[in-house]
Motif scaffolding. Structure first.
Motif, short mmCIF file in Angstrom:
data_model
loop_
_atom_site.label_atom_id
_atom_site.label_comp_id
_atom_site.label_asym_id
_atom_site.label_seq_id
_atom_site.Cartn_x
_atom_site.Cartn_y
_atom_site.Cartn_z
N GLN A 196 1.14 -1.14 -0.22
CA GLN A 196 -0.16 -0.10 0.22
C GLN A 196 0.77 1.30 -0.02
OE1 GLN A 196 -2.99 -1.66 3.41
NE2 GLN A 196 -4.09 -0.18 2.27
N MET A 197 1.90 1.28 0.19
CA MET A 197 3.07 2.12 0.19
C MET A 197 4.04 2.06 -1.00
SD MET A 197 1.91 4.44 2.60
CE MET A 197 0.90 4.57 3.78
N VAL A 198 4.92 3.04 -1.27
CA VAL A 198 5.79 2.72 -2.01
C VAL A 198 6.78 1.91 -1.72
CG1 VAL A 198 5.76 4.93 -3.26
CG2 VAL A 198 7.06 4.71 -1.39
N PRO A 199 7.60 0.77 -2.53
CA PRO A 199 8.39 -0.21 -2.17
C PRO A 199 9.24 0.06 -0.88
CG PRO A 199 7.75 -0.59 -4.42
CD PRO A 199 7.33 0.71 -3.93
N PRO A 200 10.21 1.17 -1.30
CA PRO A 200 11.32 1.21 -0.11
C PRO A 200 10.84 1.59 1.25
CG PRO A 200 11.83 2.54 -2.15
CD PRO A 200 10.25 1.91 -2.09
N PHE A 201 9.63 2.53 1.27
CA PHE A 201 8.93 2.78 2.34
C PHE A 201 8.25 1.63 3.16
CE2 PHE A 201 5.69 4.38 5.35
CZ PHE A 201 6.14 5.52 5.60
N SER A 202 7.56 0.78 2.27
CA SER A 202 6.95 -0.24 2.86
C SER A 202 8.05 -1.64 3.48
CB SER A 202 6.10 -1.30 1.87
OG SER A 202 5.21 -2.26 2.23
N LYS A 203 9.08 -1.68 2.69
CA LYS A 203 9.94 -2.58 3.29
C LYS A 203 10.49 -2.10 4.54
CE LYS A 203 14.12 -4.84 1.47
NZ LYS A 203 15.17 -4.88 0.58
N ALA A 205 9.36 -0.22 6.84
CA ALA A 205 8.09 -0.10 8.11
C ALA A 205 7.96 -1.63 8.49
CB ALA A 205 6.89 0.50 7.16
N PHE A 206 7.93 -2.65 7.60
CA PHE A 206 7.55 -4.01 8.07
C PHE A 206 8.75 -4.65 8.67
CE2 PHE A 206 3.96 -3.20 5.65
CZ PHE A 206 2.84 -3.90 6.35
N LYS A 207 9.87 -4.11 8.71
CA LYS A 207 11.10 -4.56 9.35
C LYS A 207 11.05 -4.08 10.83
CE LYS A 207 14.43 -5.46 5.51
NZ LYS A 207 15.96 -4.71 5.10
N LEU A 208 10.31 -3.20 11.07
CA LEU A 208 10.49 -2.57 12.31
C LEU A 208 9.38 -3.52 13.33
CD1 LEU A 208 10.41 1.33 11.43
CD2 LEU A 208 12.26 -0.03 12.30
N ASN A 209 9.85 -3.65 14.45
CA ASN A 209 8.81 -3.79 15.63
C ASN A 209 8.09 -2.77 16.32
OD1 ASN A 209 9.48 -6.53 15.48
ND2 ASN A 209 11.68 -6.05 16.79
N LYS A 210 7.23 -2.95 16.93
CA LYS A 210 6.03 -1.66 17.52
C LYS A 210 7.13 -0.99 18.42
CE LYS A 210 2.38 -0.92 20.69
NZ LYS A 210 1.19 -1.77 21.36
N VAL A 218 15.13 6.63 4.88
CA VAL A 218 14.58 5.91 3.88
C VAL A 218 14.26 6.92 2.70
CG1 VAL A 218 12.69 4.23 3.14
CG2 VAL A 218 13.45 4.31 5.46
N LYS A 219 15.05 6.64 1.54
CA LYS A 219 14.63 7.41 0.51
C LYS A 219 13.75 6.94 -0.51
CE LYS A 219 17.22 9.74 -3.55
NZ LYS A 219 18.48 9.62 -4.28
N THR A 220 12.69 7.94 -0.96
CA THR A 220 11.52 7.54 -1.78
C THR A 220 11.91 8.80 -2.94
OG1 THR A 220 9.69 8.59 -0.76
CG2 THR A 220 10.37 6.26 -0.29
N HIS A 225 12.59 9.70 4.57
CA HIS A 225 11.68 9.51 5.62
C HIS A 225 12.37 9.12 6.63
CE1 HIS A 225 8.47 9.63 2.38
NE2 HIS A 225 9.34 8.98 1.70
N VAL A 226 11.79 9.49 7.99
CA VAL A 226 12.06 8.64 9.14
C VAL A 226 10.77 7.97 9.70
CG1 VAL A 226 13.04 9.10 11.67
CG2 VAL A 226 13.98 10.51 9.70
N ILE A 227 10.86 6.94 9.76
CA ILE A 227 9.79 6.00 9.96
C ILE A 227 9.71 5.39 11.61
CG2 ILE A 227 8.10 4.03 9.24
CD1 ILE A 227 9.83 4.43 6.82
#
Length: 282
Positions: A196-203, A205-210, A218-220, A225-227
């Motif tokens: 649902q987000m651009v690939p670099p951002f999504s990748k 985000a899903f590596k992070l724990n809560k 993260v460059k897009t 971005h800082v996520i």
């Protein structure tokens, strides 16, 4: 259909409830039915009193049965006396009465027949089987809830990360520094799934724990971005408790259509038509 028959009884019961209830002897606990009164030699059974209680409006059914049992017995006695008076006048032999009785019997038989079929066919095991084969096996996906701070350069992003490592509040920094539209909401993007987000951002985000945030920008195509991930959940999963009511409803509809179809196929039905004398009110 029973409203006109019982309206007087309901009113009488309502009046009775406004006065102190009379003391009564509680019936002996037993699984068998028993006689509670006789009228001109005819027995009134405890089961009749309980059935009458079940026909009352909701506000009266909320009153404990034993608390109003004495009054219910009196009302049933009144009903029987009025019914006997009606029979002495031959009202039970009128065509309108017989038609109403036939209609009531048809409705009760419909209810009894369908209730028995549904009870036999819609078992807990059947409902759970349908749930397991359909809803429980539907694809699930993990979603994350994230915030981000979007800036134009990598240097700016590194400064933001440094401040976060020093204990700065992510939401406050997003409001102050993010150039993205979510900045005014503290960078909150809500929940989203993979893709649902651009690939670099999504990748990233899903590596992070809560509770974690990215230690590298993260460059897009939008910038740097800082996520931060604030939550994770599994979507698409419907619990058995949530699904069972809908499953039962669909089974009932399916069974009803099957039964009606079968009965019609084996019946000789002739539509007579005729001219209606009913005038529609326009």
């Amino acid at each position: 259909m029973y409203r006109s028959v019982f309206v007087g009884v309901y009113c009488a019961l309502a009046i009775g409830l406004t006065f102190p209830l009379r003391a009564e002897v509680k019936p002996v606990a037993t699984s068998e039915d028993f006689v509670v009164a006789t009228i001109n030699g005819m027995s009134i059974m405890e089961s009749s009193i309980k059935n009458f209680h079940n026909t009352l409006p909701p506000q009266y059914r909320q009153v404990p049965y034993l608390q109003i049992r004495g009054q219910l017995i009196e009302r049933v006695i009144d009903q029987q006396l009025i019914a006997e008076a009606a029979k002495r006048r031959g009202l039970h032999e009128t065509l309108s009465h017989k038609r109403r009785i036939a209609s009531i019997e048809r409705s009760l038989l419909n209810e009894a027949y369908m209730s028995r079929v549904m009870k036999l066919e819609i078992t807990e095991a059947k409902v759970r089987e349908i749930y397991q084969k359909s809803i429980a096996l539907q694809p699930k996906r993990t979603e994350v809830r994230a915030r981000h701070i979007l800036v134009d350069t990598k240097t700016e992003a590194m400064k933001v990360i440094s401040q976060l490592q020093g204990g700065a509040d992510f939401s406050r920094l997003a409001k102050e520094k993010s150039t993205g539209p979510s900045g005014k909401n503290g960078g909150d993007l809500g929940y989203f799934g993979p893709g649902q987000m651009v690939p670099p951002f999504s990748k990233a985000a899903f590596k992070l724990n809560k509770g974690e945030f990215t230690k590298e920008p993260v460059k897009t195509q939008f910038g740097y971005h800082v996520i931060k991930v604030e939550g994770r959940r599994v979507s698409g999963k419907t619990t058995y408790e949530q699904a069972s009511k809908n499953i039962r409803s669909k089974l009932q509809e399916k069974i009803f259509k099957r039964i009606i179809s079968g009965l019609r196929a084996n019946a000789k039905i002739e539509m007579k038509g005729g001219t209606s004398k009913i005038q529609l009110i326009r």
